[in-house]
Design an enzyme around this catalytic site. Structure first.
Site, PDB file in Angstrom:
ATOM      1  N   GLU A  87      32.239  35.521  47.474  1.00  0.00           N
ATOM      2  CA  GLU A  87      33.088  34.345  47.214  1.00  0.00           C
ATOM      3  C   GLU A  87      33.186  33.451  48.452  1.00  0.00           C
ATOM      4  OE1 GLU A  87      36.745  35.068  45.025  1.00  0.00           O
ATOM      5  OE2 GLU A  87      37.802  33.720  46.400  1.00  0.00           O
ATOM      6  N   ALA A 147      44.349  24.584  44.514  1.00  0.00           N
ATOM      7  CA  ALA A 147      45.497  24.434  43.623  1.00  0.00           C
ATOM      8  C   ALA A 147      45.667  22.968  43.235  1.00  0.00           C
ATOM      9  CB  ALA A 147      46.760  24.943  44.312  1.00  0.00           C
ATOM     10  N   HIS A 165      34.999  28.573  40.388  1.00  0.00           N
ATOM     11  CA  HIS A 165      36.336  28.986  39.952  1.00  0.00           C
ATOM     12  C   HIS A 165      36.968  27.789  39.264  1.00  0.00           C
ATOM     13  CE1 HIS A 165      37.013  32.482  42.982  1.00  0.00           C
ATOM     14  NE2 HIS A 165      35.731  32.334  42.727  1.00  0.00           N
ATOM     15  N   ARG A 196      44.418  30.901  36.021  1.00  0.00           N
ATOM     16  CA  ARG A 196      45.548  30.004  35.810  1.00  0.00           C
ATOM     17  C   ARG A 196      45.801  29.162  37.052  1.00  0.00           C
ATOM     18  NH1 ARG A 196      51.673  31.819  36.361  1.00  0.00           N
ATOM     19  NH2 ARG A 196      50.894  31.738  38.504  1.00  0.00           N
ATOM     20  N   ASP A 241      47.922  28.371  40.715  1.00  0.00           N
ATOM     21  CA  ASP A 241      49.339  28.181  41.042  1.00  0.00           C
ATOM     22  C   ASP A 241      49.565  26.696  41.202  1.00  0.00           C
ATOM     23  OD1 ASP A 241      50.098  30.989  41.365  1.00  0.00           O
ATOM     24  OD2 ASP A 241      48.687  30.931  43.042  1.00  0.00           O
ATOM     25  N   ALA A 283      45.644  32.122  32.024  1.00  0.00           N
ATOM     26  CA  ALA A 283      44.192  32.272  32.049  1.00  0.00           C
ATOM     27  C   ALA A 283      43.644  32.686  30.683  1.00  0.00           C
ATOM     28  CB  ALA A 283      43.805  33.288  33.119  1.00  0.00           C
ATOM     29  N   TYR A 291      44.877  42.500  38.877  1.00  0.00           N
ATOM     30  CA  TYR A 291      45.764  42.808  40.014  1.00  0.00           C
ATOM     31  C   TYR A 291      46.160  44.278  40.006  1.00  0.00           C
ATOM     32  CZ  TYR A 291      45.906  37.759  39.905  1.00  0.00           C
ATOM     33  OH  TYR A 291      45.527  36.437  39.905  1.00  0.00           O
ATOM     34  N   HIS A 323      50.409  41.400  39.749  1.00  0.00           N
ATOM     35  CA  HIS A 323      50.638  39.997  40.109  1.00  0.00           C
ATOM     36  C   HIS A 323      52.108  39.803  40.485  1.00  0.00           C
ATOM     37  CE1 HIS A 323      51.132  35.638  39.417  1.00  0.00           C
ATOM     38  NE2 HIS A 323      49.892  35.579  39.846  1.00  0.00           N
ATOM     39  N   GLN A 381      42.273  41.162  42.775  1.00  0.00           N
ATOM     40  CA  GLN A 381      42.879  40.771  44.039  1.00  0.00           C
ATOM     41  C   GLN A 381      42.509  41.869  45.048  1.00  0.00           C
ATOM     42  OE1 GLN A 381      43.719  38.774  46.216  1.00  0.00           O
ATOM     43  NE2 GLN A 381      45.404  37.823  45.081  1.00  0.00           N
ATOM     44  N   PHE A 437      49.018  35.927  54.200  1.00  0.00           N
ATOM     45  CA  PHE A 437      48.386  35.758  52.904  1.00  0.00           C
ATOM     46  C   PHE A 437      48.797  36.885  51.948  1.00  0.00           C
ATOM     47  CE2 PHE A 437      44.480  35.506  50.201  1.00  0.00           C
ATOM     48  CZ  PHE A 437      44.763  34.243  49.712  1.00  0.00           C
ATOM     49  N   HIS A 449      33.051  42.645  44.907  1.00  0.00           N
ATOM     50  CA  HIS A 449      33.063  41.180  45.064  1.00  0.00           C
ATOM     51  C   HIS A 449      33.666  40.921  46.444  1.00  0.00           C
ATOM     52  CE1 HIS A 449      33.717  36.933  43.820  1.00  0.00           C
ATOM     53  NE2 HIS A 449      34.880  37.029  44.430  1.00  0.00           N
TER      54      HIS A 449
HETATM   55  P1  FAD Z   1      47.259  34.679  34.570  1.00  0.00           P
HETATM   56  O1  FAD Z   1      46.241  35.630  34.054  1.00  0.00           O
HETATM   57  O2  FAD Z   1      47.684  33.592  33.671  1.00  0.00           O
HETATM   58  O3  FAD Z   1      48.505  35.560  35.019  1.00  0.00           O
HETATM   59  C1  FAD Z   1      49.562  35.008  35.794  1.00  0.00           C
HETATM   60  C2  FAD Z   1      50.858  35.768  35.542  1.00  0.00           C
HETATM   61  O4  FAD Z   1      51.350  35.514  34.208  1.00  0.00           O
HETATM   62  C3  FAD Z   1      50.760  37.297  35.606  1.00  0.00           C
HETATM   63  O5  FAD Z   1      51.983  37.768  36.122  1.00  0.00           O
HETATM   64  C4  FAD Z   1      50.576  37.749  34.151  1.00  0.00           C
HETATM   65  O6  FAD Z   1      51.118  39.048  33.923  1.00  0.00           O
HETATM   66  C5  FAD Z   1      51.385  36.704  33.402  1.00  0.00           C
HETATM   67  N1  FAD Z   1      50.766  36.288  32.124  1.00  0.00           N
HETATM   68  C6  FAD Z   1      49.438  36.163  31.839  1.00  0.00           C
HETATM   69  N2  FAD Z   1      49.274  35.652  30.593  1.00  0.00           N
HETATM   70  C7  FAD Z   1      50.523  35.447  30.102  1.00  0.00           C
HETATM   71  C8  FAD Z   1      51.028  34.897  28.891  1.00  0.00           C
HETATM   72  N3  FAD Z   1      50.182  34.448  27.933  1.00  0.00           N
HETATM   73  N4  FAD Z   1      52.380  34.812  28.720  1.00  0.00           N
HETATM   74  C9  FAD Z   1      53.232  35.223  29.695  1.00  0.00           C
HETATM   75  N5  FAD Z   1      52.817  35.751  30.890  1.00  0.00           N
HETATM   76  C10 FAD Z   1      51.476  35.847  31.072  1.00  0.00           C
HETATM   77  N6  FAD Z   1      43.682  30.596  43.058  1.00  0.00           N
HETATM   78  C11 FAD Z   1      43.266  29.325  43.253  1.00  0.00           C
HETATM   79  O7  FAD Z   1      44.095  28.399  43.341  1.00  0.00           O
HETATM   80  N7  FAD Z   1      41.931  29.030  43.347  1.00  0.00           N
HETATM   81  C12 FAD Z   1      40.976  29.969  43.233  1.00  0.00           C
HETATM   82  O8  FAD Z   1      39.780  29.663  43.299  1.00  0.00           O
HETATM   83  C13 FAD Z   1      41.370  31.325  43.031  1.00  0.00           C
HETATM   84  N8  FAD Z   1      40.472  32.319  42.914  1.00  0.00           N
HETATM   85  C14 FAD Z   1      40.887  33.611  42.664  1.00  0.00           C
HETATM   86  C15 FAD Z   1      39.921  34.609  42.492  1.00  0.00           C
HETATM   87  C16 FAD Z   1      40.317  35.927  42.242  1.00  0.00           C
HETATM   88  C17 FAD Z   1      39.255  36.978  42.045  1.00  0.00           C
HETATM   89  C18 FAD Z   1      41.694  36.256  42.190  1.00  0.00           C
HETATM   90  C19 FAD Z   1      42.120  37.683  41.963  1.00  0.00           C
HETATM   91  C20 FAD Z   1      42.658  35.266  42.362  1.00  0.00           C
HETATM   92  C21 FAD Z   1      42.274  33.935  42.583  1.00  0.00           C
HETATM   93  N9  FAD Z   1      43.200  32.905  42.743  1.00  0.00           N
HETATM   94  C22 FAD Z   1      42.765  31.608  42.946  1.00  0.00           C
HETATM   95  C23 FAD Z   1      44.639  33.178  42.676  1.00  0.00           C
HETATM   96  C24 FAD Z   1      45.209  32.977  41.255  1.00  0.00           C
HETATM   97  O9  FAD Z   1      45.062  31.645  40.846  1.00  0.00           O
HETATM   98  C25 FAD Z   1      46.692  33.361  41.271  1.00  0.00           C
HETATM   99  O10 FAD Z   1      46.831  34.730  41.487  1.00  0.00           O
HETATM  100  C26 FAD Z   1      47.524  32.893  40.082  1.00  0.00           C
HETATM  101  O11 FAD Z   1      48.901  33.085  40.428  1.00  0.00           O
HETATM  102  C27 FAD Z   1      47.291  33.655  38.793  1.00  0.00           C
HETATM  103  O12 FAD Z   1      46.111  33.344  38.198  1.00  0.00           O
HETATM  104  P2  FAD Z   1      45.589  34.249  36.945  1.00  0.00           P
HETATM  105  O13 FAD Z   1      44.374  33.632  36.445  1.00  0.00           O
HETATM  106  O14 FAD Z   1      45.571  35.680  37.312  1.00  0.00           O
HETATM  107  O15 FAD Z   1      46.812  33.991  35.915  1.00  0.00           O
END
Ligand code: FAD
Length: 282
Positions: free
Chosen positions: A10, A44, A69, A99, A101, A115, A137, A141, A168, A208, A258
């Site tokens: 990455e 973000a 991403h 998703r 932040d 997501a 996670y 998370h 993560q 971080f 990864h």
């Molecule tokens: P989600 O899967 O949507 O989950 C977020 C939270 O909501 C979790 O607590 C989950 O339990 C909960 N949840 C999920 N679906 C639902 C639902 N339908 N209803 C209610 N609750 C729900 N960030 C960036 O800004 N840019 C990047 O390029 C980036 N790359 C990343 C790459 C990896 C491999 C990882 C692990 C993280 C990355 N992140 C990145 C960080 C990531 O964007 C954050 O961790 C963000 O807070 C959550 O994204 P997610 O896709 O896991 O969200």
């Protein structure tokens, strides 16, 4: 170790011409490990939208597989579809769907789209074109309602059409293996690839990790702190610790690794060599 473990690297979206040149060199150096893709992060709130896309297209033009991403949970559906279609038209066939932040400073009522919904949207508009990676996670998370809910929502991302999860980073392999068992118990049978963060800087890591909910075990925190004024020593120590972590993960059945490279090839290269990963014949 599984035959041919999944390997990916990455990068963050480098903004300067020097940073972009360095990335090209990093791609060339890491190519010997036959990575399945190089992924490029997305800032973000779309802050790197064009930069991410330009870098992804550069990587692809240099002959490597690239996976952008999409942390686009705050963007409109129309913008997301347009971006995804443009990647499809450019011949990109892998994505990391997140998703994301909200950028700091944007609060209020803005709702992020999860997501699982993004994955469903991508599948709805582009069918099976993309291999879709999502985030997982093992240490849960930071916003999760509960441990089981977090596992449940990961399952929903797979049901929506994701092919693989990338985790993560973590330094406790037990957390990962327990998480795999719990996912299996929730009928999740897709690969969950550990995300590996090299140990290079004590203060950055602590800051971080506090933000993203990754645990630094107490013994490791102290060992790194002791070396925080001696980068060479810290990196050497970090390589030993992370090599052993990767070794344990692969020996325990992890489907691959990864690497969060921070746009540097040297440490990822050393880790891959320490693991004896197959190297391309020249
Ligand atoms: P989600 O899967 O949507 O989950 C977020 C939270 O909501 C979790 O607590 C989950 O339990 C909960 N949840 C999920 N679906 C639902 C639902 N339908 N209803 C209610 N609750 C729900 N960030 C960036 O800004 N840019 C990047 O390029 C980036 N790359 C990343 C790459 C990896 C491999 C990882 C692990 C993280 C990355 N992140 C990145 C960080 C990531 O964007 C954050 O961790 C963000 O807070 C959550 O994204 P997610 O896709 O896991 O969200």
């Amino acid at each position: 170790m599984k035959n041919n473990p999944h390997i990916s690297f990455e990068f963050f979206a480098a903004k300067t011409p020097e940073g972009r040149e360095k990335l090209k060199a990093t791609c060339r150096e890491l190519d010997k490990f036959n990575p399945e893709f190089y992924s490029v992060t997305y800032g973000a709130g779309g802050s790197t939208r064009d930069t991410t896309k330009d870098i992804v297209l550069d990587i692809q033009a240099d002959g490597y597989a690239a996976a952008p991403h999409l942390s686009v949970g705050g963007d409109s559906q129309a913008d997301v579809i347009e971006l995804v279609q443009s990647y499809k038209e450019a011949g990109i066939n892998k994505l990391v769907a997140l998703r994301g932040d909200l950028p700091s400073g944007i609060g209020g009522t803005k709702q992020l789209v999860h997501a699982s919904e993004l994955v469903a949207l991508i599948r709805q508009h582009t069918g099976d074109h993309f291999e879709i990676n999502v985030a997982a996670y093992p240490e849960i998370h930071p916003e999760a309602e509960s441990y089981s809910k977090d596992v449940f929502w990961l399952g929903e991302k797979f049901k929506a059409g994701a092919d693989r999860a990338i985790t993560q980073y973590f330094y406790n392999p037990e957390a990962y293996f327990r998480f795999l068992d719990d996912c299996a118990g929730a009928d999740i049978d897709k690969p969950i690839v550990p995300g590996i963060m090299p140990l290079t800087n004590y203060h950055n890591l602590v800051r971080f990790s506090d933000n993203c909910g990754a645990d630094i075990p107490r013994w490791l925190r102290w060992q790194l702190k002791e070396r925080s004024d001696n980068p060479e020593d810290l990196i050497k120590y970090g390589i030993d610790v992370v090599s052993k972590l990767c070794e344990d993960l692969l020996a325990g059945g992890a489907p691959g690794l990864h690497f969060y490279t921070m746009n540097q090839w040297q440490i990822s290269d050393t880790l891959c060599r320490n693991l004896g990963l197959p190297v391309k014949a020249l």
